[in-house]
Design a protein around this motif. Sequence first.
Motif, PDB file in Angstrom:
ATOM      1  N   ARG A  12       0.832  -1.201   0.000  1.00 52.74           N
ATOM      2  CA  ARG A  12       0.000   0.000   0.000  1.00 52.74           C
ATOM      3  C   ARG A  12       0.869   1.255   0.000  1.00 52.74           C
ATOM      4  N   GLU A  50      -3.006  -3.593  -4.926  1.00 48.42           N
ATOM      5  CA  GLU A  50      -1.945  -2.607  -4.671  1.00 48.42           C
ATOM      6  C   GLU A  50      -0.735  -2.866  -5.565  1.00 48.42           C
ATOM      7  N   GLU A  87      -6.704  -7.241  -1.721  1.00 50.92           N
ATOM      8  CA  GLU A  87      -6.157  -5.887  -1.571  1.00 50.92           C
ATOM      9  C   GLU A  87      -4.684  -5.835  -1.955  1.00 50.92           C
TER      10      GLU A  87
END
Length: 820
Positions: A354, A392, A388
């Motif tokens: 992230r 990313e 996720e």
Amino acid sequence: MTRTEVTTETEGSGPSGYAAARLRLLQQEARSGPPRRAALAHLTDDWLTGLFTAAAAHAGVRGAALVAVGGYGRGELSPRSDLDLLLLHDGSADAAALAALADGIWYPVWDLGLALDHSVRTPGEARRTAGEDLKVQLGLLDARPVAGDVGLVASLRTTILADWRNQAPKRLPALHELCQERAERTGELQFLLEPDLKEARGGLRDVTALRAVAASWVADAPREGLAEARGVLLDARDALHLTTGRATDRLALQEQDQVAEALGLLDADVLLRKVYEAARTVSYATDVTWREVNRVLRARSVRPRLRAMLSGGRGSARPAPERTPLADGVVDADGEVVLARAARPERDPVLTLRAAAAAAEAGLPLSRHLVRHLAATARPLPVPWPPEAREELVTLLGAGEATVGVWEALEAEGIITRLLPDWERVHCRPQRNAVHTWTVDRHLVQTAVRAASLTRRVHRPDLLLVAALLHDIGKGWPGDHSVAGEVIARDMATRIGFDKHDVGVIATLVRHHLLLVETATRRDLDDPATVRSVAAAVSTTSTLELLHALTEADALATGPAAWSSWRASLVTDLVKRVAAVLAGEFPEEPEEAATGAEHERLAIEALRTGEPVLALHTQPEEPAGDGEVEPVGVELLIALPDRPGVLPAAAGVLALHRLTVRAADLRAVELPNELGERADLLLLSWRVSAEYGSLPQAARLRADLVRALDGSLDIRARLAEREAAYPRRRGVKAPPPRVTVAAAGSRRATVIEVRAQDAPGLLHRIGRALERSAVRVRSAHVSTLGANAVDAFYVTGTDGGPLPPARAAEVAREVEKALG
């Protein structure tokens, strides 16, 4: 003191004694690396001390010192290093005495054939020169007394260091600019096939610059691994000096195996990988350090204005840098990406990706402290990755040029290999092909960068970006890297969290990432077998769409020689034909394929006259696919009645006129003549450029072609005469040519593939060999990639059909023999 008197010292301190001791030291294989460099510097110190003491006593000079500066001052004395010396004096001696003292030192050094960089100055003169010349000031930062008045040297060194620190706001930007100019001139050491260990970016000059920055007290370089990296570069330079016997810093290809052996390494690839890893450490430290220097100098320039604004009894406390949120747990602080105060890497396994994605999207660097903290504390991602994390990664890869700096920061701390363990195989792996600009790992990242600009062309940009990152992941494994890469990419895509279908698409893209460009440039696109084979490999239009974009991204990331508007047009033509087959349409048969309007006009004229007809067309400048402009080229079209010897004759004429063939296409067609019968014609299309000078006129080319075909022009003899008149240039020995029979290349002809070093007359020699083998060339597809020629010839026997396997192998051997 006479020169003879100076050079007749005792055996231990005189030139002959020093030379013998120096030779013994350099021949001691067990004593290498830092111990040998230190011993060589100490031996040289002792010798020069003897020379200085004797010369000073004879000349009657006091208040003087001999000072080692630069690399010698640091004790980095490689076998063929220059001796950088300053004769420092207090100004009390007269000019004649100083000249005698200098001669007593310089001449013995020159007599031994050692390179010498010397000067004679007072402390005041040295200080003024340093103030005017940045390079002199950098050398004096490493000043070390060798002999004479130590106090004089200590005083100068203190003054130079004080000046350097006081002048840092002006001097450091100048040093940074000097480093950037050198990098642009010499390239990046970590990617060069023949790197300059000293001057290239990431080399020994940059290490010296980092020492100078540290001496300014403005900023300090990251110390982790920097000393080891410097040692690797110095050791490689030592071995290079001993191997070549020359004061060279360029690690030339022909010397890399010997240097590797001298260092106890397996081969040249292992040597380059160690050098690249060291250079990458230095480059990363350089980037981090100069970023910190600029930040500190910027803050210093702002601080006086802040003090003025905050005066009047409100104090002068420095405000904390503004922190702007970028993503969950990630903020921008003073132009760098850092963790938010509430971030917990040990509880958030996606935080690393992230932070990287947020930095790349914002076009900001990752803070070095953030990267080190994540490397030490971040919780490992589960396998397969959660959605996720996969998203990313795709965001990071899709950020374009900003991806590179962020990726390198993660690599510097080993985070990439922790996320993707198979990355270790391609890390800093050299590519021994002059067409490639980058190492394997950087090429993969660059391909993703190029693919990021093509994501609007495809329906699944995530699959394109990940396939771009993995397409060469098989390099470093035995066998065909595409085959090995398919297996590895399947495992890695599964690890990243793609479903079974998407994993299959990525694996297919990796397996066939060279298919489109190799087929388009080396195969006859009018042969239905060619188009059907590609359609069978890609299976679906969506995969074809992705493969088209990957092909372009890969080529653009390889280097300037790998892509052009011509190659792009051939690939696009192939993609259209394959898409038609996948949509249920059938490719046209070869004899039904249309010729271009210009070629058709020439063909009709050749049919009418029975003679060769030529046309030259200059190609305008045009974008090469990414906004870059290709140089002007020339298209040469030839049409003539089919007859033996056309290919070698035409190629030989071009070689005689010093025209370099960039690409060529030859095909046989049938057209009806005036009697309604079908006549055989050959159509040749060449992309050529002049080696030097202007292009010849089409009439001259045609006249020589007619003479070559009727035998009145002996091309072979003329080319041999010209080659004999110009001696061969020295250079790296090219690998031997390789000629093979392509399996299942066509149902109508046998495909002979030739890979060889490009050279004047190469195509002429291939054509002659095929003519001698009594085969008929139905079409030819010639492509030049850098220094390499990759050509395909569709040949048939006298019966017009493909050659039997044994006969085809025999033809391939004959062509290879002719080129060897």
